[in-house]
Design a protein around this motif. Structure first.
Motif, PDB file in Angstrom:
ATOM      1  N   ASP A   1       0.806  -1.216   0.000  1.00 39.09           N
ATOM      2  CA  ASP A   1       0.000   0.000   0.000  1.00 39.09           C
ATOM      3  C   ASP A   1       0.841   1.269   0.000  1.00 39.09           C
ATOM      4  O   ASP A   1       0.464   2.289  -0.557  1.00 39.09           O
ATOM      5  CB  ASP A   1      -0.921   0.027   1.227  1.00 39.09           C
ATOM      6  N   ARG A   2       1.969   1.176   0.665  1.00 34.12           N
ATOM      7  CA  ARG A   2       2.828   2.351   0.764  1.00 34.12           C
ATOM      8  C   ARG A   2       3.364   2.736  -0.628  1.00 34.12           C
ATOM      9  O   ARG A   2       3.399   3.904  -0.992  1.00 34.12           O
ATOM     10  CB  ARG A   2       3.975   2.033   1.730  1.00 34.12           C
TER      11      ARG A   2
ATOM     12  N   ALA B   1       0.586   4.344  -2.449  1.00 34.52           N
ATOM     13  CA  ALA B   1       0.358   5.716  -1.989  1.00 34.52           C
ATOM     14  C   ALA B   1       1.369   6.668  -2.613  1.00 34.52           C
ATOM     15  O   ALA B   1       1.032   7.777  -3.029  1.00 34.52           O
ATOM     16  CB  ALA B   1       0.442   5.774  -0.462  1.00 34.52           C
TER      17      ALA B   1
ATOM     18  N   PHE C   1      -8.746   1.736   1.318  1.00 39.08           N
ATOM     19  CA  PHE C   1      -7.680   2.692   1.029  1.00 39.08           C
ATOM     20  C   PHE C   1      -8.322   4.007   0.623  1.00 39.08           C
ATOM     21  O   PHE C   1      -9.112   4.064  -0.315  1.00 39.08           O
ATOM     22  CB  PHE C   1      -6.795   2.178  -0.108  1.00 39.08           C
TER      23      PHE C   1
ATOM     24  N   LYS D   1      -7.826   7.983  -0.535  1.00 37.15           N
ATOM     25  CA  LYS D   1      -6.925   9.001  -1.063  1.00 37.15           C
ATOM     26  C   LYS D   1      -7.706  10.301  -1.253  1.00 37.15           C
ATOM     27  O   LYS D   1      -8.728  10.321  -1.943  1.00 37.15           O
ATOM     28  CB  LYS D   1      -6.343   8.534  -2.402  1.00 37.15           C
TER      29      LYS D   1
ATOM     30  N   GLN E   1      -1.343   6.607   3.660  1.00 35.13           N
ATOM     31  CA  GLN E   1      -2.182   6.563   2.458  1.00 35.13           C
ATOM     32  C   GLN E   1      -2.133   7.878   1.699  1.00 35.13           C
ATOM     33  O   GLN E   1      -2.173   7.908   0.471  1.00 35.13           O
ATOM     34  CB  GLN E   1      -3.628   6.228   2.840  1.00 35.13           C
ATOM     35  N   GLU E   2      -2.050   8.972   2.435  1.00 40.40           N
ATOM     36  CA  GLU E   2      -2.054  10.285   1.780  1.00 40.40           C
ATOM     37  C   GLU E   2      -0.644  10.735   1.395  1.00 40.40           C
ATOM     38  O   GLU E   2      -0.478  11.778   0.779  1.00 40.40           O
ATOM     39  CB  GLU E   2      -2.702  11.332   2.700  1.00 40.40           C
ATOM     40  N   ASP E   3       0.361   9.971   1.785  1.00 43.63           N
ATOM     41  CA  ASP E   3       1.760  10.274   1.465  1.00 43.63           C
ATOM     42  C   ASP E   3       2.112  11.729   1.798  1.00 43.63           C
ATOM     43  O   ASP E   3       2.513  12.496   0.927  1.00 43.63           O
ATOM     44  CB  ASP E   3       2.035   9.977  -0.021  1.00 43.63           C
TER      45      ASP E   3
END
Lengths: 333, 148
Positions: free
Chosen positions: A13-14, A17, A108, A110, B68-70
């Motif tokens: 996931d990283r 992202a 997830f 965003k 998740q939002e980096d």
């Protein structure tokens, strides 16, 4: 496939992202990764949620996510909020309503800012949906910015479009008469415990019934919900299921896929062609003189644009599609 | 290309469109989020993309959202007195996720004695009540860069 692409397909996931951020920031290397991931897309079901600001989009997305998780589906959420036209900054606050999923590894989220893009989505939305799709998310929810009448870009991206309406805003009903009315696959009268909910529902039903639907064609149902208390979410998902069956029918699905492909291509071309035209003009030392001539009204933008489009692009295509790297630095591939 | 001079730089050739992304949130149990909202707004006006996660966040939720939002930075408002637990725990989680480069800063009612200890543990900066907003904005502008 580069390392980042492999990691994303392996469920990191990283890495996903980071790729999403890079795509949003238009980092060229990210496009390379996305190219390789593209053929792993097309499996997710994409659900668009749109409606005016404050209609309850985030709250509804939160509820839908809970129910989808109960069904064992993994979920990707792309939530879009507006960029300030003055500072370029943004407050992305859609996560506030989705906190209960913060620790669920099957979800997830965003958040994206529009960054000046019109149409209710960000420029990067399709790219990021594609990444989530490649990640293997079963359902991807796209929450548009709060929209008015004409932000209907979502229609081309999502399999099913939910349009949220709230009672008590007479003008709101007016607003959905064009544009948004036409993109809804399912209408949701949210906050339906409020005064005027029945009236709003009836008005939309009347509008829908005036539409010209052929035999077997999908007719958008009008549902009531109170997302804040989860009322109506189950019925809503059942309607989504029915629409999914409709979309997956032979013919409908291939039409949807072609239409989505067209949007993807046109959107990317739009950005790339403009960038290329401007930078080529600039690299040849033509841009500034042309702008100066225009400022003095010696030249007009229409003629210049025609010349650029007719000559520049056609010329490159006839030359075997080699992009004219005018700069000294040759492109390595 | 970046070395090109004059208005050449304005041409959108290879643009580095990176924006600073910062998560602003409130961990713990106290419900006073006015300060966090003011910071979020001030950072927005400074051109930052602020991911605002709201109240009652656990360290795990904050770090998961940050991943998740980096994000490049995390700004937390803590008025509950639990800072000596919350900040070190978040730093620990960030390191576990290999996100040690994310800048952590905070504000709230933090006793003077605790600040050096928190800094030693890895909190980049603590702002105490009465700090002018501009000082925080200047700090963010100066200290937090978008990642490479």
């Amino acid at each position: 496939m580069d390392a980042a692409g492999k990691e994303i397909l392996a469920g990191n996931d990283r890495a996903a992202a980071r790729l999403m951020r890079d795509l949003d920031d238009e980092i060229p290397a990210a496009i390379r990764t996305l190219k390789a991931l593209y053929r792993h897309t097309g499996r997710a079901y994409i659900l668009g949620v749109t409606g005016s600001p404050g209609a309850g989009k985030s709250t509804l997305v939160n509820r839908i996510t809970t129910h989808l998780r109960k069904r064992g589906k993994s979920v990707g959420i792309v939530a879009i909020d507006p960029t300030s036209p003055f500072s370029g900054g943004a407050i992305l606050g859609d996560r506030i309503r989705m906190q209960q999923h913060a620790l669920d590894e099957g979800v997830f989220i965003k958040s994206l800012a529009t960054r000046g893009h019109l149409g209710g989505l960000s420029r990067s939305t399709i790219d990021i949906v594609n990444v989530m799709d490649a990640m293997g998310k079963d359902v991807i929810l796209i929450e548009t910015v709060g929209v008015g009448q004409d932000e209907v870009e979502i229609v081309k991206v999502a399999h099913t479009n939910l349009v949220l309406v709230v009672p008590g805003l007479g003008d709101d009903i007016q607003a959905i008469k064009a544009g948004i009315l036409e993109i809804a696959d399912i209408f949701v009268v949210n906050k339906s415990d409020r005064d005027g909910a029945d009236k709003a529902k009836r008005e939309i039903e009347t509008m829908v019934s005036m539409g010209d639907f052929k035999e077997g064609e999908w007719k958008p149902p009008v549902l009531s919900a109170v997302a804040a208390t989860d009322k109506g979410t189950v019925e809503l998902l059942e309607a989504v299921d029915r629409h999914q069956e409709y979309i997956y029918r032979e013919g409908n699905l291939s039409r949807y896929r072609r239409e989505k492909a067209r949007v993807e291509l046109v959107e990317i071309l739009k950005t790339r062609l403009i960038e290329k035209a401007v930078s080529d003009l600039d690299a040849c030392g033509l841009l500034e003189p042309l702008l100066a001539d225009m400022a003095k009204k010696r030249k007009d933008p229409y003629t210049i644009s025609e010349k650029v489009v007719d000559h520049s692009f056609a010329f490159h295509l006839l030359n075997g599609g080699k992009p004219g790297s005018v700069k000294g630095k040759g492109k390595r591939r | 290309m970046a070395t090109a001079k004059g208005n050449r730089a304005a041409a959108p050739t290879k643009k580095a469109a990176r924006k600073v992304r910062i998560l602003v949130g409130k961990p713990g149990l106290d419900g006073h989020d006015r300060g966090a909202k003011i910071i979020a707004r001030a950072l927005r006006d400074a051109g930052v993309e602020v991911i605002y996660t709201g109240l009652h966040q656990t360290p795990e939720m904050i770090v998961s959202a940050a991943a998740q939002e980096d994000v490049d930075g995390i700004g937390l408002s803590i008025l509950s007195g639990a800072h000596n637990y919350l900040f070190p725990r978040i730093i620990q989680l960030l390191r576990e996720k290999k996100m040690g480069d994310v800048v952590l800063f905070g504000g709230g009612i933090i006793p003077d004695d605790d600040i050096p200890k928190l800094k030693k543990k890895g909190v980049d900066r603590m702002f105490t009540p009465g700090t002018p907003i501009q000082e925080i904005v200047d700090y963010v502008n100066e200290r937090i860069r978008p990642r490479k």
